[in-house]
Design a protein around this motif. Structure first.
Motif, mmCIF file in Angstrom:
data_model
loop_
_atom_site.group_PDB
_atom_site.id
_atom_site.type_symbol
_atom_site.label_atom_id
_atom_site.label_comp_id
_atom_site.label_asym_id
_atom_site.label_seq_id
_atom_site.Cartn_x
_atom_site.Cartn_y
_atom_site.Cartn_z
ATOM 1 N N GLY A 1 0.935 -1.222 0.231
ATOM 2 C CA GLY A 1 0.055 0.002 -0.227
ATOM 3 C C GLY A 1 1.047 1.197 0.125
ATOM 4 N N SER A 2 0.059 2.389 -0.110
ATOM 5 C CA SER A 2 0.767 3.616 0.173
ATOM 6 C C SER A 2 0.076 4.714 1.075
ATOM 7 N N CYS A 3 0.802 5.730 1.435
ATOM 8 C CA CYS A 3 0.307 6.650 2.287
ATOM 9 C C CYS A 3 0.649 8.093 2.009
ATOM 10 N N LEU A 4 -0.111 8.852 1.576
ATOM 11 C CA LEU A 4 0.455 10.332 1.217
ATOM 12 C C LEU A 4 -0.219 11.073 2.616
ATOM 13 N N THR A 5 1.133 11.634 3.107
ATOM 14 C CA THR A 5 0.784 12.517 4.312
ATOM 15 C C THR A 5 0.844 14.108 3.916
ATOM 16 N N LEU A 6 -0.083 14.844 4.233
ATOM 17 C CA LEU A 6 -0.131 16.379 4.395
ATOM 18 C C LEU A 6 0.177 16.913 5.868
ATOM 19 N N HIS A 7 1.155 17.706 5.726
ATOM 20 C CA HIS A 7 1.549 18.343 6.993
ATOM 21 C C HIS A 7 1.084 19.677 6.850
ATOM 22 N N LEU A 8 -0.064 20.112 7.505
ATOM 23 C CA LEU A 8 -0.782 21.580 7.169
ATOM 24 C C LEU A 8 -0.472 22.154 8.563
ATOM 25 N N PRO A 9 -0.543 23.492 8.540
ATOM 26 C CA PRO A 9 -0.680 24.449 9.616
ATOM 27 C C PRO A 9 -2.236 24.721 9.933
ATOM 28 N N LEU A 10 -2.733 24.877 11.122
ATOM 29 C CA LEU A 10 -3.950 24.917 11.722
ATOM 30 C C LEU A 10 -4.323 26.228 11.307
ATOM 31 N N GLN A 11 -3.494 27.188 10.729
ATOM 32 C CA GLN A 11 -3.903 28.507 10.326
ATOM 33 C C GLN A 11 -3.027 28.803 8.977
ATOM 34 N N ALA A 12 -3.611 28.912 7.822
ATOM 35 C CA ALA A 12 -2.942 28.963 6.639
ATOM 36 C C ALA A 12 -2.663 30.209 6.621
ATOM 37 N N PRO A 13 -1.146 30.439 5.666
ATOM 38 C CA PRO A 13 -0.931 31.948 5.500
ATOM 39 C C PRO A 13 -1.599 32.592 4.556
ATOM 40 N N LEU A 14 -1.630 33.805 4.584
ATOM 41 C CA LEU A 14 -2.584 34.477 3.697
ATOM 42 C C LEU A 14 -2.176 34.371 2.357
ATOM 43 N N ALA A 15 -3.327 34.158 1.338
ATOM 44 C CA ALA A 15 -2.843 34.291 0.122
ATOM 45 C C ALA A 15 -2.699 35.578 -0.452
ATOM 46 N N PRO A 16 -2.048 35.557 -1.798
ATOM 47 C CA PRO A 16 -1.589 36.860 -2.555
ATOM 48 C C PRO A 16 -2.770 37.714 -2.579
ATOM 49 N N GLY A 17 -2.517 38.897 -2.017
ATOM 50 C CA GLY A 17 -3.707 39.796 -2.103
ATOM 51 C C GLY A 17 -4.655 39.858 -0.772
ATOM 52 N N GLY A 18 -4.087 39.188 0.240
ATOM 53 C CA GLY A 18 -4.755 39.303 1.632
ATOM 54 C C GLY A 18 -6.030 38.487 1.799
ATOM 55 N N GLY A 19 -6.360 37.374 0.598
ATOM 56 C CA GLY A 19 -7.684 36.573 0.682
ATOM 57 C C GLY A 19 -7.501 35.551 1.620
#
Length: 697
Positions: free
Chosen positions: A679-697
């Protein structure tokens, strides 16, 4: 009943009462041992000492004490007991450890004596008391440890300890006092007789003798105030001289009055003295070097306590070459140097000095000056401010002539201007190509989003079919029931028919309401998922709810396969991020597993799981128990257009888009772990608070 007063019994009771009061005051436990029968009588305090109640020792025999006594103490206790029983000692006393009820050991002092013997002198009864001495033992152990620490410290640090008794004129010295001089303590008086001459004065260097003797005598004559300190040399057994730092103070009573005892230490500071001599020589060498530096001068500038004054305390002879001024002139008036600095560099230099003084940070500045002969030169000044023991701020620095470097920089700047023009032209060409590439990438990403939305629409139709179909069927049935009810009202309505009508209408209404509520829930979930999929709006959302919505959208695709989708997501995991892109990532990963992982398999499982990692981050895993990925493919899976199913439903963009969204908009990372056949395992390491997108979105 005979109530006559018995003086002996009264005396015995009084004696027992006094004994009980004494035992209570000593917090001691009482014990009585019938030697002949081996029976033991105890009181409550005896049992409390070892954490028990008296009832725990009912019918106790003397030999039972073996099980409570520490194995290392048992033999000594038995030996002392038999010494007392056989009359070799009048009294039994033994310190031992007894096992507490909770398992630890309690130090006790057991004492007692034989109170009755038979005509042949054989012991019949033994009485005694037991005290808990754990606190005393701990204090003794701690005192012993402190003593060992002090001795070890004196030995490790090679510190000699001495004690001067003014009344007896006797100087006691530790062995380290003599060992640092290479001498044997046995060669010196230890009987308490006056020995100052032999132990100290005779060993002093002739040049230090009078000063050292006078300093100690004055300290004693003044009443031993504060701390006595002195430095002198003492002769080593090999004939060399050892520098000693002697410190001491008088022992004082509770009222703070100095006694006739002065205690102190001898520390061998020969290495320190040698280091000080080497430091002096190094300073002399540094001065010679600084005086011979080409095109540079070394200086120390004193700025006072508040940084308002400027006074040179040292300057090398390089000042004559760099400024055309003598060392004496600059030491007398540092303003002569500042007067050569041209404006506006002078104001900038002085402002930088003040800022560095306030923050005590490194000072580095380039400036122009005009020499007395009219030439203009460039200088680089580098220094580090520090606050000395007297509170003054001082700069230790160097000034370097950088005129030639500045000329070279100007030439390089001209060449760079030409090069920049060429780079700008080439950059414009590359920017245009990059813009075209980014536009193509966005188009591909939009196509994938529309494809995901198409799958979502199919899921909506399939999932809404069941609850709405059920509601329509029940509504049709209720319509027929109502027609029958109208007919009955015309021909004759019975009570039972009315009750049956009411029950059918109630149950039908409930069924319709439940199915429509389910349809509303599905529409709400699909609506939110559709909004998220077609936009990149940021919001707070529960990860578990998003995964449930993704699973709902994937249900039609999963039903066509023998693959099950399991979720292990804690409800408390909440993100402030972009649910649309994250949902697309999850759908792509699930679709990728369905397409590649289970070829030829009769069953399989895909698992979504998440857990927090370090503060502010979580780990989201999409794992399958399929065939795994070949090692030579694992490094390419995130590359665009890489697929092993080209022409069979694979575009080669799914995992690339996942990588782009996770590492870009979501601000995380994605990794792959796979073993062929496991089998396979794809692991996402994510911040609980994402950085601001370009333009402050």
């Amino acid at each position: 009943m005979d109530t006559a007063y018995d003086p002996e019994q009264a005396q015995l009771r009084q004696t027992r009462q006094r004994l009980q009061h004494v035992l209570h005051a000593l917090e001691a436990g009482f014990w009585e041992w019938d030697v002949a029968t081996d029976a033991v009588v105890l009181d409550e305090r005896w049992a409390q000492i070892v954490g028990h109640q008296l009832s725990d020792f009912a019918d106790l025999k003397g030999h039972a004490f073996i099980y409570l006594c520490h194995p290392e103490d048992h033999a000594e206790s038995v030996r002392r007991t038999y010494d007392c029983l056989e009359g070799r000692t009048d009294h039994y006393a033994c310190e031992m450890r007894m096992r507490h009820k909770d398992g630890h050991w309690v130090w006790v002092l057991d004492s007692g004596s034989v109170t009755e013997r038979d005509a042949q002198g054989r012991p019949l009864k033994m009485i005694g008391a037991r005290q808990d001495i754990s606190a005393r033992k701990e204090a003794q152990t701690e005192l012993h440890r402190e003593s060992e620490r002090f001795i070890a410290l004196a030995q490790v640090s090679n510190t000699g300890v001495w004690e001067w008794d003014q009344q007896r004129q006797y100087l006691w010295c530790s062995k380290e006092y003599f060992s640092m001089l290479g001498r044997d303590p046995q060669d010196y008086s230890t009987d308490g007789s006056p020995n100052l001459e032999n132990t100290w004065l005779r060993l002093l260097h002739p040049d230090d003798l009078e000063a050292a003797k006078t300093r100690f005598a004055r300290y004693l004559q003044a009443g031993a105030p504060g701390m006595y300190q002195s430095e002198f040399r003492m002769q080593h057994a090999d004939g060399s001289w050892v520098w000693i730092w002697s410190r001491g103070s008088a022992l004082r009573d509770a009222a703070g009055r100095a006694s006739h005892i002065v205690m102190g230490t001898h520390i061998n500071i020969s290495a320190l003295k040698e280091a000080q001599q080497r430091l002096y020589e190094s300073r002399q060498q540094l001065q010679r070097i600084s005086n011979n530096l080409p095109d540079a001068m070394v200086y120390q500038l004193d700025c006072g306590m508040d940084g308002s004054s400027r006074r040179m305390t040292y300057v090398s002879t390089g000042v004559e070459r760099l400024h055309g001024l003598s060392v004496a002139q600059v030491l007398d008036d540092a303003r002569l140097l500042y007067d050569q600095v041209q404006e506006p560099d002078r104001q900038r230099l002085q402002a930088r000095e003040q800022a560095c003084i306030a923050e005590l940070r490194e000072f580095r500045v380039e400036f122009r000056l005009r020499l007395p002969d009219g030439r203009q030169r460039w200088r680089l000044m580098v220094s580090s401010p520090h606050r000395g023991p007297d509170g003054h701020v001082r700069f230790d620095g160097i000034e370097i002539d950088i005129t030639e470097r500045k000329d070279q920089e100007q030439l390089i700047q001209q060449l760079n201007s030409e090069l920049e023009q060429r780079v700008q032209e080439r950059t414009a060409e590359l920017s245009a190509a990059l813009q075209e590439l980014q536009q193509a990438q966005q188009e591909l990403l939009q196509r994938e989003k529309l494809a995901a939305l198409g799958a979502l629409v199919a899921g909506v139709a399939h999932e809404l079919n069941t609850p709405i179909g059920n509601a329509v069927t029940v509504a049709s049935t209720l319509g027929q029931t109502h027609k029958n009810f109208i007919a009955l009202t015309q021909t004759g309505l019975t009570r039972s028919a009315l009750a049956q009508y009411q029950q059918d209408m109630s149950e039908g209404g409930q069924i319709i309401e439940r199915n429509l509520e389910r349809a509303a829930q599905l529409i709400g979930s699909f609506k939110q998922l559709a909004v998220d999929q077609t936009s990149s709006q940021r919001r707070r959302f529960a990860l578990r709810e998003l995964c449930q919505e993704v699973a709902l959208a994937m249900r039609p695709a999963l039903r066509k396969t023998p693959i099950t989708l399991e979720q292990q997501i804690a409800p408390e995991l909440v993100l402030d991020s972009y649910p649309g892109p994250l949902g697309q990532v999850l759908m792509n990963l699930i679709n990728n597993a369905l397409l590649h992982a289970f070829a030829g398999r009769a069953e399989g499982r895909i698992t979504l799981s998440a857990q927090p990692t370090e503060p502010g981050w979580l780990q989201l895993c999409v794992a399958d128990d399929g065939m795994g990925i070949a090692p030579d493919h694992q490094k390419k899976v995130f590359d665009p257009f890489f697929t092993t199913k080209l022409g069979q439903g694979g575009s080669g963009l799914g995992l690339h888009i996942c990588y782009t969204l996770v590492t870009g908009l979501l601000g995380g990372s994605i990794t792959l772990e796979s073993q062929p056949g496991q089998g396979s395992c794809l692991t996402l390491h994510l911040p609980l608070q994402a950085p601001l997108a370009p333009g402050g979105g």
